[in-house]
Design a protein around this motif. Structure first.
Motif, short mmCIF file in Angstrom:
data_model
loop_
_atom_site.label_atom_id
_atom_site.label_comp_id
_atom_site.label_asym_id
_atom_site.label_seq_id
_atom_site.Cartn_x
_atom_site.Cartn_y
_atom_site.Cartn_z
N SER A 106 0.61 -1.08 -0.14
CA SER A 106 0.02 0.00 0.04
C SER A 106 0.86 1.21 -0.07
O SER A 106 0.56 2.18 -0.69
CB SER A 106 -0.77 0.07 1.44
OG SER A 106 -1.63 1.07 1.23
N ILE A 151 -4.74 1.63 -2.88
CA ILE A 151 -6.16 1.72 -2.27
C ILE A 151 -6.73 0.44 -1.94
O ILE A 151 -7.20 0.03 -0.62
CB ILE A 151 -7.22 2.41 -3.21
CG1 ILE A 151 -6.67 3.74 -3.27
CG2 ILE A 151 -8.70 2.23 -2.66
CD1 ILE A 151 -7.43 4.49 -4.48
N ALA A 152 -6.50 -0.84 -2.67
CA ALA A 152 -7.04 -2.10 -2.53
C ALA A 152 -6.25 -2.78 -1.24
O ALA A 152 -7.03 -3.39 -0.34
CB ALA A 152 -6.81 -2.96 -3.82
N CYS A 169 -4.90 -1.11 1.12
CA CYS A 169 -5.03 -0.50 2.54
C CYS A 169 -6.75 -0.91 2.70
O CYS A 169 -6.67 -1.08 4.12
CB CYS A 169 -5.10 0.99 2.12
SG CYS A 169 -5.46 2.09 3.35
N THR A 170 -7.43 -1.08 1.92
CA THR A 170 -8.68 -1.45 2.36
C THR A 170 -8.84 -2.89 2.83
O THR A 170 -9.43 -3.20 3.84
CB THR A 170 -9.76 -1.41 0.88
OG1 THR A 170 -9.65 0.15 0.50
CG2 THR A 170 -11.02 -1.82 1.43
N GLY A 198 -7.37 -2.77 6.37
CA GLY A 198 -8.38 -2.35 7.27
C GLY A 198 -9.53 -3.27 7.54
O GLY A 198 -9.90 -3.21 8.74
N ILE A 199 -9.98 -4.27 6.77
CA ILE A 199 -11.01 -4.93 6.96
C ILE A 199 -10.58 -6.26 7.59
O ILE A 199 -11.27 -6.70 8.74
CB ILE A 199 -11.82 -5.28 5.60
CG1 ILE A 199 -12.47 -4.21 4.82
CG2 ILE A 199 -12.60 -6.41 5.82
CD1 ILE A 199 -13.01 -4.45 3.54
N ASN A 229 -2.51 4.65 5.55
CA ASN A 229 -3.78 5.25 5.38
C ASN A 229 -3.93 6.72 4.57
O ASN A 229 -4.73 6.99 3.86
CB ASN A 229 -4.73 5.28 6.70
CG ASN A 229 -5.05 4.12 7.34
OD1 ASN A 229 -5.49 3.23 6.39
ND2 ASN A 229 -5.27 4.15 8.45
#
Length: 198
Positions: free
Chosen positions: A91, A122-123, A125-126, A129-130, A178
């Motif tokens: 990321s 972005i992918a 990081c997402t 995060g999930i 982030n």
């Protein structure tokens, strides 16, 4: 790691009962550090579940060092941490490439690199995060430093290859990836607007 908690949600009382009836637990006090050892002692057919329960409890108790003697759980935990680290680094690097490519390449060609790099940032990081951000395991890294390992009571173990986790503050690295991913998102939205809408 997160799946262990969900899988055990239905059997939390039996695991707690097993822990109360003499579960293999040991807390070794070191100078200014806490160490928890998940011993590889098989007491029945649910030993693997007991190991997982002990590890989850140690992670939630936020011990400075956690020594995992059972090979399977140690390897799974080390892989989980490695994948989380890979997502974080990907990321950051992809987001940095997204943001600095327009400065290094001509404007007509830069979006061929910057947009895919931004989407990748972005992918990652997402996904982090999930799946990783709220897992207590993400606060730990695998310890390889021989000097630090020599201070731990590893001589008391029966396994020759335990996995040693050390608790580290991950606040700054989370903020970093982030922030970079958010900047990459803003850049991508702006660039797509310029290319396809204007």
């Amino acid at each position: 790691m997160a799946a262990w908690g969900r899988r055990r949600a239905g059997q939390g009382t039996s695991a707690a009962a097993a822990a109360a009836t003499g579960a293999p637990r040991e807390r070794v006090s070191l100078s200014a550090t806490d160490c928890y050892i998940v011993h590889e002692i098989y007491n029945g057919e649910n030993a693997q579940d007991q190991f997982e329960y002990e590890l989850e409890q140690a992670l939630e108790a936020q011990y400075k060092y956690i020594v995992i003697e059972p090979t399977r759980i140690g390897d799974e935990t080390a892989r989980w941490i490695t994948v989380g680290n890979c997502l974080h680094k990907t990321s950051v690097l992809a987001g940095t490439a997204c943001l600095f490519t327009p400065l290094a390449l001509p404007a007509d060609y830069s979006h061929y690199i910057s947009l895919p790099a931004g989407v990748l940032s972005i992918a990652c990081c997402t996904l982090y995060g999930i799946s990783w951000q709220f897992d207590p395991c993400c606060k730990y890294q695998v310890e390889y430093n021989a000097y630090k390992l020599s201070r731990l009571p590893l001589h008391t173990l029966t396994s020759s290859t335990p996995v040693v986790l050390v608790r580290k503050d991950d606040l700054h690295r989370k903020r970093l990836h982030n922030t970079i991913a958010l900047a990459a998102l803003v850049y991508c939205v702006k660039k797509i607007y310029e290319l396809y809408v204007v």
